[in-house]
Design an enzyme around this catalytic site. Structure first.
Site, PDB file in Angstrom:
ATOM      1  N   SER A 139       1.210  -1.187  -0.411  1.00  0.00           N
ATOM      2  CA  SER A 139       0.091  -0.180   0.079  1.00  0.00           C
ATOM      3  C   SER A 139       1.039   1.180  -0.611  1.00  0.00           C
ATOM      4  O   SER A 139       1.674   1.353  -0.843  1.00  0.00           O
ATOM      5  CB  SER A 139      -1.324  -0.185   0.894  1.00  0.00           C
ATOM      6  N   ASP A 177      -2.385   6.366  -3.487  1.00  0.00           N
ATOM      7  CA  ASP A 177      -1.512   5.497  -2.556  1.00  0.00           C
ATOM      8  C   ASP A 177      -0.701   4.643  -3.112  1.00  0.00           C
ATOM      9  O   ASP A 177      -1.177   4.391  -4.171  1.00  0.00           O
ATOM     10  CB  ASP A 177      -2.104   5.245  -1.264  1.00  0.00           C
ATOM     11  N   ASP A 181      -0.676   1.221  -3.849  1.00  0.00           N
ATOM     12  CA  ASP A 181      -2.036   0.406  -4.716  1.00  0.00           C
ATOM     13  C   ASP A 181      -3.410   0.767  -4.953  1.00  0.00           C
ATOM     14  O   ASP A 181      -4.156  -0.478  -5.492  1.00  0.00           O
ATOM     15  CB  ASP A 181      -1.798  -0.580  -3.531  1.00  0.00           C
TER      16      ASP A 181
END
Length: 443
Positions: free
Chosen positions: A101, A238, A240
């Site tokens: 992430s 972000d 992902d």
């Protein structure tokens, strides 16, 4: 022994904590738990963000799945919500996403999805963890899984998110920051196809620069480019792309609470907000809750974490929820937080209303919020009488224009003190006072 699965899969420094061996063992165990489909051969989809470590972890995951008799569709670099959507759209029995992430490039993670692209329940994760390293009968010959590349399925995801829009985005001039992450191809493509004029930054991943000075945790560059270009607004994902934040044409940040407020107000006005309710976490700004109350919209709170928001939405039939961090879940169109989907619908409100994002975001006034992490204390003492009395006194002092939240960390010897008030000075004063009591009463 500590639980291997965290709040969002298994994470750690790739090559040290998250090794190729562990990734393979996790995939074998997940295949046995999630791939039990009876007589037909199970199918898995595997995606990743652009981290360099994702290359060897992908190979390990694919090897584990195929050696367990699972056919694998390798999706390549795609956002987490795209992998979730394609798990369902392609009829896969499980999905795997390799990502950490918003974390820096050395970190990585393995996230599993059940049929339909749904996040796993704790008990399913526990079963996968329990079956790590167990003895099993390995298939041979025609029993092993087959692997093929399915990179073209990215277009299926783009087409899906575009079909959810009520209208085009013609005339909007936007800047999009892809965090050198998983959305670097699909997000600009989708926004252009929707009709917007797009300048993309943070869209040249090299495997090592993900989230480095770009994306939803580093908004400085986006603010500068939006203002210098004279763009209508900016969007930031972000690594992902399961979350989205925005900045308006002046460079002011529009956070997840404000984005939810804009979407909730629009959906409520059109009769599309299920049960006139939005689901948020206890960390959402009090200004959001006050704005929703004034708009005739109910707010239901959950513990911190988008998985808890999703669980409440699914169990009670709500279709909008999310977090201040930009995880917004639109359950009519997705099974998880989706930054691209969120940004497209936010832009649709801007385009359809003829108002600026700054005007729309003014539906709520964020109250000053102070968060202090008090470390090296006993988190089990967060409800000792001395602290409880101090909190009650602080709440009486703040009245309806503020609130206090004392929350023990779930993983560290730390207690979080959050205070909201009508002024920054008052919020700081009350937070400092409570933090000092935590240090002495919870030592």
């Amino acid at each position: 022994m500590a639980r291997l699965f965290g709040t969002d899969g298994v994470r750690g420094v790739a090559g040290r904590d998250l090794t190729a061996e562990l990734a393979m063992e996790l995939s074998v165990a997940a295949a046995h738990v999630l791939g039990d489909t009876g007589p037909k051969r199970p199918v898995a989809v595997v995606g990743r963000d652009p981290r360099a470590s994702g290359e060897f972890l992908e190979a390990a995951v694919v090897a584990g799945l195929a050696s367990s008799g699972v056919d694998v569709l390798r999706l390549g670099v795609l956002p987490t919500p795209a992998v979730a959507y394609l798990t369902g759209a392609l009829g896969a029995d499980l999905g795997v996403m390799l990502t950490a992430s918003h974390n820096p490039a050395p970190d990585n993670g393995v996230k599993f999805l059940a049929r339909g692209g749904l996040k796993l329940a704790d008990k399913v994760e526990d079963e996968i963890e329990r079956r790590l390293g167990e003895q099993w009968n390995r298939p041979v010959g025609s029993g092993v899984g087959r692997v093929r590349d399915a990179y073209g399925e990215a277009d299926r995801y783009i087409s899906h998110v575009l079909t959810t829009l009520p209208g085009r985005l013609d005339g909007l001039d936007i800047v999009v920051d892809c965090a050198h992450g998983a959305a670097h191809m699909v997000a600009p493509e989708a926004l252009v196809r929707a009709g917007a004029r797009v300048e993309a930054i943070g869209a040249r991943p090299d495997g090592l620069n993900i989230n480095a000075g770009y994306g939803s945790t580093h908004l400085d560059r986006l603010q500068q480019v939006v203002v210098s270009r004279g763009a209508d607004l900016g969007l930031a994902y972000d690594g992902d792309a399961d979350r989205c934040l925005a900045v308006d044409h002046t460079g002011a940040i529009v956070d997840g609470d404000q984005i939810m407020a804009v979407l909730a107000a629009a959906m409520h006005a059109e009769g599309r907000l299920a049960k006139d309710t939005v689901v948020a976490t206890v960390m959402s700004n009090l200004g959001f809750k006050l704005a929703m109350r004034d708009a005739g919209i109910n707010v239901i709170e959950t513990a911190v974490g988008d998985r808890y928001v999703l669980e409440r939405m699914k169990s009670e039939g709500f279709n909008l929820g999310g977090e201040q961090s930009g995880h917004v879940i639109m359950l009519d169109h997705a099974t998880t937080g989706d930054g691209l989907l969120t940004s497209l619908h936010l832009l649709a409100v801007v385009a359809g209303s003829g108002r600026t994002l700054r005007e729309l975001a003014s539906v709520m006034t964020p109250l000053p919020q102070i968060l202090i992490n008090v470390k090296d204390v006993d988190r089990g003492k967060a409800s000792v009488p001395e602290l409880t009395a101090a909190v009650a006194q602080a709440e009486a002092e703040l009245g309806e224009a503020g609130r206090v939240l004392i929350r023990p960390s779930g993983t560290e010897p730390m207690i979080r003190v959050m205070v909201e008030a009508s002024s920054q000075d008052q919020a700081s004063s009350v937070a400092d006072r409570l933090a000092e009591i935590v240090r002495t009463a919870c030592a």
